[in-house]
Design a protein around this motif. Structure first.
Motif, PDB file in Angstrom:
ATOM      1  N   LEU A 133      27.892  49.943  46.097  1.00  0.00           N
ATOM      2  CA  LEU A 133      27.270  51.266  46.033  1.00  0.00           C
ATOM      3  C   LEU A 133      28.224  52.333  45.524  1.00  0.00           C
ATOM      4  CD1 LEU A 133      25.286  51.072  49.378  1.00  0.00           C
ATOM      5  CD2 LEU A 133      24.472  50.624  47.062  1.00  0.00           C
ATOM      6  N   SER A 134      29.439  51.930  45.148  1.00  0.00           N
ATOM      7  CA  SER A 134      30.378  52.860  44.518  1.00  0.00           C
ATOM      8  C   SER A 134      30.388  52.715  43.002  1.00  0.00           C
ATOM      9  CB  SER A 134      31.800  52.638  45.062  1.00  0.00           C
ATOM     10  OG  SER A 134      31.848  52.908  46.443  1.00  0.00           O
ATOM     11  N   GLY A 135      29.651  51.727  42.484  1.00  0.00           N
ATOM     12  CA  GLY A 135      29.573  51.568  41.040  1.00  0.00           C
ATOM     13  C   GLY A 135      30.295  50.346  40.519  1.00  0.00           C
ATOM     14  N   ASN A 136      30.721  49.438  41.395  1.00  0.00           N
ATOM     15  CA  ASN A 136      31.357  48.205  40.949  1.00  0.00           C
ATOM     16  C   ASN A 136      30.318  47.095  40.814  1.00  0.00           C
ATOM     17  OD1 ASN A 136      33.904  49.398  40.945  1.00  0.00           O
ATOM     18  ND2 ASN A 136      34.218  48.927  43.108  1.00  0.00           N
ATOM     19  N   VAL A 137      30.685  46.045  40.091  1.00  0.00           N
ATOM     20  CA  VAL A 137      29.816  44.882  39.880  1.00  0.00           C
ATOM     21  C   VAL A 137      30.312  43.745  40.768  1.00  0.00           C
ATOM     22  CG1 VAL A 137      28.977  43.198  38.202  1.00  0.00           C
ATOM     23  CG2 VAL A 137      29.284  45.586  37.524  1.00  0.00           C
ATOM     24  N   ILE A 138      29.398  43.096  41.482  1.00  0.00           N
ATOM     25  CA  ILE A 138      29.722  42.002  42.386  1.00  0.00           C
ATOM     26  C   ILE A 138      29.307  40.692  41.724  1.00  0.00           C
ATOM     27  CG2 ILE A 138      29.431  41.060  44.698  1.00  0.00           C
ATOM     28  CD1 ILE A 138      30.803  43.797  44.606  1.00  0.00           C
ATOM     29  N   ILE A 139      30.222  39.716  41.765  1.00  0.00           N
ATOM     30  CA  ILE A 139      29.952  38.393  41.196  1.00  0.00           C
ATOM     31  C   ILE A 139      30.049  37.361  42.310  1.00  0.00           C
ATOM     32  CG2 ILE A 139      30.681  36.640  39.550  1.00  0.00           C
ATOM     33  CD1 ILE A 139      31.788  38.820  37.791  1.00  0.00           C
ATOM     34  N   PHE A 140      28.917  36.658  42.568  1.00  0.00           N
ATOM     35  CA  PHE A 140      28.870  35.570  43.535  1.00  0.00           C
ATOM     36  C   PHE A 140      28.879  34.241  42.789  1.00  0.00           C
ATOM     37  CE2 PHE A 140      26.816  38.812  46.280  1.00  0.00           C
ATOM     38  CZ  PHE A 140      27.605  38.650  47.416  1.00  0.00           C
ATOM     39  N   VAL A 141      29.525  33.254  43.379  1.00  0.00           N
ATOM     40  CA  VAL A 141      29.489  31.885  42.873  1.00  0.00           C
ATOM     41  C   VAL A 141      28.990  30.992  44.006  1.00  0.00           C
ATOM     42  CG1 VAL A 141      30.800  29.963  41.893  1.00  0.00           C
ATOM     43  CG2 VAL A 141      31.365  32.313  41.254  1.00  0.00           C
ATOM     44  N   ASP A 142      28.001  30.171  43.699  1.00  0.00           N
ATOM     45  CA  ASP A 142      27.429  29.300  44.726  1.00  0.00           C
ATOM     46  C   ASP A 142      28.478  28.341  45.267  1.00  0.00           C
ATOM     47  OD1 ASP A 142      25.522  28.213  46.367  1.00  0.00           O
ATOM     48  OD2 ASP A 142      24.800  26.784  44.855  1.00  0.00           O
ATOM     49  N   GLY A 143      28.608  28.306  46.597  1.00  0.00           N
ATOM     50  CA  GLY A 143      29.567  27.424  47.237  1.00  0.00           C
ATOM     51  C   GLY A 143      30.861  28.092  47.641  1.00  0.00           C
ATOM     52  N   TYR A 144      30.989  29.385  47.390  1.00  0.00           N
ATOM     53  CA  TYR A 144      32.218  30.107  47.719  1.00  0.00           C
ATOM     54  C   TYR A 144      31.898  31.236  48.690  1.00  0.00           C
ATOM     55  CZ  TYR A 144      34.665  27.681  43.967  1.00  0.00           C
ATOM     56  OH  TYR A 144      35.239  26.722  43.188  1.00  0.00           O
ATOM     57  N   ASN A 145      32.724  31.375  49.721  1.00  0.00           N
ATOM     58  CA  ASN A 145      32.520  32.441  50.696  1.00  0.00           C
ATOM     59  C   ASN A 145      33.364  33.670  50.373  1.00  0.00           C
ATOM     60  OD1 ASN A 145      35.075  31.537  51.370  1.00  0.00           O
ATOM     61  ND2 ASN A 145      34.387  30.484  53.234  1.00  0.00           N
ATOM     62  N   GLU A 146      33.661  33.855  49.117  1.00  0.00           N
ATOM     63  CA  GLU A 146      34.283  35.062  48.603  1.00  0.00           C
ATOM     64  C   GLU A 146      33.498  35.520  47.382  1.00  0.00           C
ATOM     65  OE1 GLU A 146      39.025  35.286  49.288  1.00  0.00           O
ATOM     66  OE2 GLU A 146      38.348  33.660  47.986  1.00  0.00           O
ATOM     67  N   SER A 147      33.680  36.768  47.011  1.00  0.00           N
ATOM     68  CA  SER A 147      33.057  37.293  45.795  1.00  0.00           C
ATOM     69  C   SER A 147      34.078  38.132  45.052  1.00  0.00           C
ATOM     70  CB  SER A 147      31.814  38.125  46.119  1.00  0.00           C
ATOM     71  OG  SER A 147      32.181  39.304  46.828  1.00  0.00           O
ATOM     72  N   LEU A 148      33.772  38.408  43.809  1.00  0.00           N
ATOM     73  CA  LEU A 148      34.624  39.259  42.985  1.00  0.00           C
ATOM     74  C   LEU A 148      33.985  40.628  42.829  1.00  0.00           C
ATOM     75  CD1 LEU A 148      35.725  36.868  40.070  1.00  0.00           C
ATOM     76  CD2 LEU A 148      37.008  37.505  42.114  1.00  0.00           C
ATOM     77  N   SER A 149      34.786  41.663  42.991  1.00  0.00           N
ATOM     78  CA  SER A 149      34.350  43.040  42.738  1.00  0.00           C
ATOM     79  C   SER A 149      35.028  43.508  41.454  1.00  0.00           C
ATOM     80  CB  SER A 149      34.723  43.953  43.903  1.00  0.00           C
ATOM     81  OG  SER A 149      34.432  45.297  43.591  1.00  0.00           O
ATOM     82  N   VAL A 150      34.220  43.800  40.442  1.00  0.00           N
ATOM     83  CA  VAL A 150      34.730  44.166  39.126  1.00  0.00           C
ATOM     84  C   VAL A 150      34.484  45.652  38.910  1.00  0.00           C
ATOM     85  CG1 VAL A 150      34.634  43.682  36.657  1.00  0.00           C
ATOM     86  CG2 VAL A 150      34.173  41.859  38.313  1.00  0.00           C
ATOM     87  N   GLY A 151      35.541  46.388  38.585  1.00  0.00           N
ATOM     88  CA  GLY A 151      35.426  47.835  38.382  1.00  0.00           C
ATOM     89  C   GLY A 151      34.668  48.163  37.109  1.00  0.00           C
ATOM     90  N   MET A 152      33.475  48.696  37.261  1.00  0.00           N
ATOM     91  CA  MET A 152      32.625  49.078  36.122  1.00  0.00           C
ATOM     92  C   MET A 152      31.943  50.413  36.386  1.00  0.00           C
ATOM     93  SD  MET A 152      32.454  47.173  33.418  1.00  0.00           S
ATOM     94  CE  MET A 152      33.348  45.713  32.924  1.00  0.00           C
ATOM     95  N   LYS A 153      32.635  51.315  37.052  1.00  0.00           N
ATOM     96  CA  LYS A 153      32.015  52.584  37.393  1.00  0.00           C
ATOM     97  C   LYS A 153      31.664  53.362  36.135  1.00  0.00           C
ATOM     98  CE  LYS A 153      34.262  53.100  41.887  1.00  0.00           C
ATOM     99  NZ  LYS A 153      35.092  53.964  42.747  1.00  0.00           N
ATOM    100  N   GLY A 154      30.535  53.989  36.170  1.00  0.00           N
ATOM    101  CA  GLY A 154      30.073  54.776  35.022  1.00  0.00           C
ATOM    102  C   GLY A 154      28.976  55.719  35.449  1.00  0.00           C
ATOM    103  N   GLY A 155      27.885  55.714  34.713  1.00  0.00           N
ATOM    104  CA  GLY A 155      26.804  56.630  35.019  1.00  0.00           C
ATOM    105  C   GLY A 155      27.027  57.976  34.373  1.00  0.00           C
ATOM    106  N   LYS A 156      26.091  58.858  34.571  1.00  0.00           N
ATOM    107  CA  LYS A 156      26.137  60.164  33.934  1.00  0.00           C
ATOM    108  C   LYS A 156      26.778  61.181  34.866  1.00  0.00           C
ATOM    109  CE  LYS A 156      22.147  59.463  30.954  1.00  0.00           C
ATOM    110  NZ  LYS A 156      22.964  59.364  29.751  1.00  0.00           N
ATOM    111  N   ASP A 157      27.611  62.046  34.303  1.00  0.00           N
ATOM    112  CA  ASP A 157      28.164  63.160  35.057  1.00  0.00           C
ATOM    113  C   ASP A 157      28.174  64.385  34.155  1.00  0.00           C
ATOM    114  OD1 ASP A 157      30.732  63.345  33.556  1.00  0.00           O
ATOM    115  OD2 ASP A 157      31.068  61.382  34.450  1.00  0.00           O
ATOM    116  N   ARG A 158      28.526  65.519  34.733  1.00  0.00           N
ATOM    117  CA  ARG A 158      28.468  66.792  34.015  1.00  0.00           C
ATOM    118  C   ARG A 158      29.509  66.886  32.925  1.00  0.00           C
ATOM    119  NH1 ARG A 158      30.732  71.845  35.508  1.00  0.00           N
ATOM    120  NH2 ARG A 158      31.522  70.844  37.394  1.00  0.00           N
TER     121      ARG A 158
END
Length: 528
Positions: A133-158
């Motif tokens: 919810l901060s703007g990062n992308v989460i990558i899950f892989v089946d069979g793993y109890n960890e995930s990757l958080s990839v910094g991809m923050k963007g969106g529109k700002d002033r």
């Protein structure tokens, strides 16, 4: 290298507790369980996008890419994550048969596939939802109890626009925006120094707002920096929507009208404060970082003071101090002189004032009170109305009401002049927060003047000075360098010396690396 984790977990157990006592749900090994948990937790919200793909030699590895629409940079997600996973991973397939016992597939994605700089591992859903919810992308892989958080923050700002609340005749025109990373980058552009350290925190149990602490290592007072950390860590609130929330929660004195924390919308002012040894607190979503310690004299300084010649800057700064005194004591001095001390006025002026007040049914205090309250109402109405008509309404309303009140004999013309000069003088004060404090204190001084005359005003001034001298801003005396008196810091207090004379930093703010420059004063040249 991270190992493959074989212990399968189910959605019904394996909860642990974090440092604040809240339960953390570990990530499941089953991809379907993870997706279903996220859908249930977010109420199957439409802005949460879940993309299922298959990669590997025989397309036998299931991956889920999850992100929040509007908070991510969509082209970057398409080009550097989805396209990379679906196409580039096929060129160098991961051999699960040979490498499953030595290299984690997540490590393979991080080191060989993903072309993104900001990647970190996440093991529980508390961190995952904060990241998602901060703007990062989460990558899950089946069979793993960890995930990757990839910094991809963007969106529109002033974006970076021209500053409106602190206009400058000379100097940079840019101002901060609501994006935290944009704001920190603006300061980085001003201070190209690795000693500019930035520490990030998340504050707010529900909002988890990003807050950054900026200071220059080796210049800032370590005790002040540690105090800032302590006060921010002490905050326990459900949400932070603006810097005003944090300002009230970390300031030294609650029961004072004077601001003890300075805020600005200008990157150059923030950079100058950091170079003096102050600490900046930036809040995501707020274009006004907080600067501490905030001292009384700082609220009279503007950016133009340092972009113009020293003599003109000194004159303008003294005018601000004079405007502060007039805005605070203007009506009360008029009330005291016309009510108790008529002998102090020249006879022609006294006769003129008496003639104007001949038909006025109210004493001077009631006159001033009515006019001040009316002007405050008009000023607030002008601020809250649409910009196109706000100024017109306040100006026309002031003129019409003032003229009609004089013609109706409710107030005297001299009182209208005094209130008008007082109002104009309050706009001379460069800081809006300090101007509000003056507007609040004006009414008690009017009451003291109506009750005791000049004696009441003097008593009020003594009490005000004692109160100011008792204030602290993160441990630094609020009235420094006047009380305590620091002779070396008078070079940038009531007046400003040329830049070659500002050779040292404020003593109570930066107690190490005090020297700023060794530039000698210019010498007169021989006549050619």
């Amino acid at each position: 290298m991270r190992k493959f984790r074989k212990n399968r977990r189910t959605p019904s157990n394996f909860q642990k507790t974090n440092s604040k006592g809240t339960e953390q749900q570990p990530i499941f090994e089953s991809l379907e369980d993870n997706i279903q948990f996220i859908k249930d937790k977010t109420g199957n919200s439409d802005d949460i996008t879940i993309r299922n793909i298959k990669i590997g030699e025989n397309f036998n590895t299931s991956i889920a890419v999850i992100y929040t629409e509007g908070l991510i940079d969509s082209p970057s997600v398409q080009n550097f994550i989805l396209e990379t996973l679906m196409l580039d991973s096929q060129k160098t397939p991961f051999n699960t048969t040979n490498n499953v016992n030595s290299n984690s597939f997540l490590t393979y994605l991080e080191e060989s596939i993903l072309t993104v700089g900001s990647i970190k591992y996440i093991e529980n859903y508390d961190e995952l939802f904060t990241s998602l919810l901060s703007g990062n992308v989460i990558i899950f892989v089946d069979g793993y109890n960890e995930s990757l958080s990839v910094g991809m923050k963007g969106g529109k700002d002033r974006g970076v626009n021209e500053n409106t609340n602190e206009p400058s005749i000379r100097g940079p025109k840019e101002s901060f925006s609501e994006s935290l990373r944009t704001n920190t980058s603006l300061v980085r552009r001003k201070i190209n120094n690795p000693n500019l350290w930035i520490e990030n925190k998340k504050i707010g149990k529900e909002t988890k707002t990003d807050v950054s602490i900026l200071f220059i290592n080796g210049i800032a007072n370590e005790k002040v920096v540690e105090e800032v950390r302590t006060r921010l860590n002490r905050i326990d609130i459900d949400g932070i929507l603006d810097g005003g929330y944090i300002e009230e929660l970390i300031q030294d004195e609650t029961y004072t009208p004077f601001p003890t924390i300075f805020h600005t919308e200008r990157p150059d002012v923030t950079a100058a404060a950091l170079l003096e040894g102050r600490v900046a607190i930036m809040i995501d979503g707020s274009p006004h970082p907080l600067l501490v310690p905030g001292l009384f004299v700082q609220f009279f300084q503007t950016a133009d003071d340092y972009y113009q010649r020293a003599d003109s800057s000194t004159l303008l700064r003294m005018l601000r101090f004079l405007g502060f005194i007039i805005a605070l004591l203007g009506p009360s001095l008029y009330i005291a002189l016309t009510t108790f001390h008529q002998e102090m006025l020249p006879t022609p002026l006294l006769i003129s004032l008496a003639a104007q007040r001949e038909g006025v049914p109210f004493p001077a205090f009631i006159e001033a009170l009515m006019m001040e309250v009316t002007f405050e109402i008009l000023r607030e109405a002008g601020l809250r109305m649409p910009r196109a008509v706000g100024q017109a309404v306040s100006i026309v309303g002031t003129l019409v009401i003032g003229t009609a009140a004089v013609e109706a004999g409710i107030v005297s013309a001299a009182m209208v002049i005094v209130v008008a000069i007082t109002a104009i003088s309050s706009f001379v004060v460069s800081s809006f927060n300090l101007a509000i404090a003056v507007r609040m204190l004006r009414f008690p001084f009017m009451g003291l003047a109506a009750s005791f005359g000049l004696f009441g005003i003097i008593i009020g001034l003594i009490a005000l000075i004692l109160h100011l001298c008792s204030l602290r801003s993160f441990g630094v005396p609020y009235m420094a360098p006047f009380a305590p008196y620091i002779g070396a810091d008078q070079k940038d207090a009531l007046f400003r010396l040329p830049h070659w004379g500002l050779s040292t930093r404020p003593r109570l703010i930066s107690q190490k690396n005090v020297k700023r420059e060794d530039t000698p004063p210019p010498k007169p040249k021989e006549r050619i």
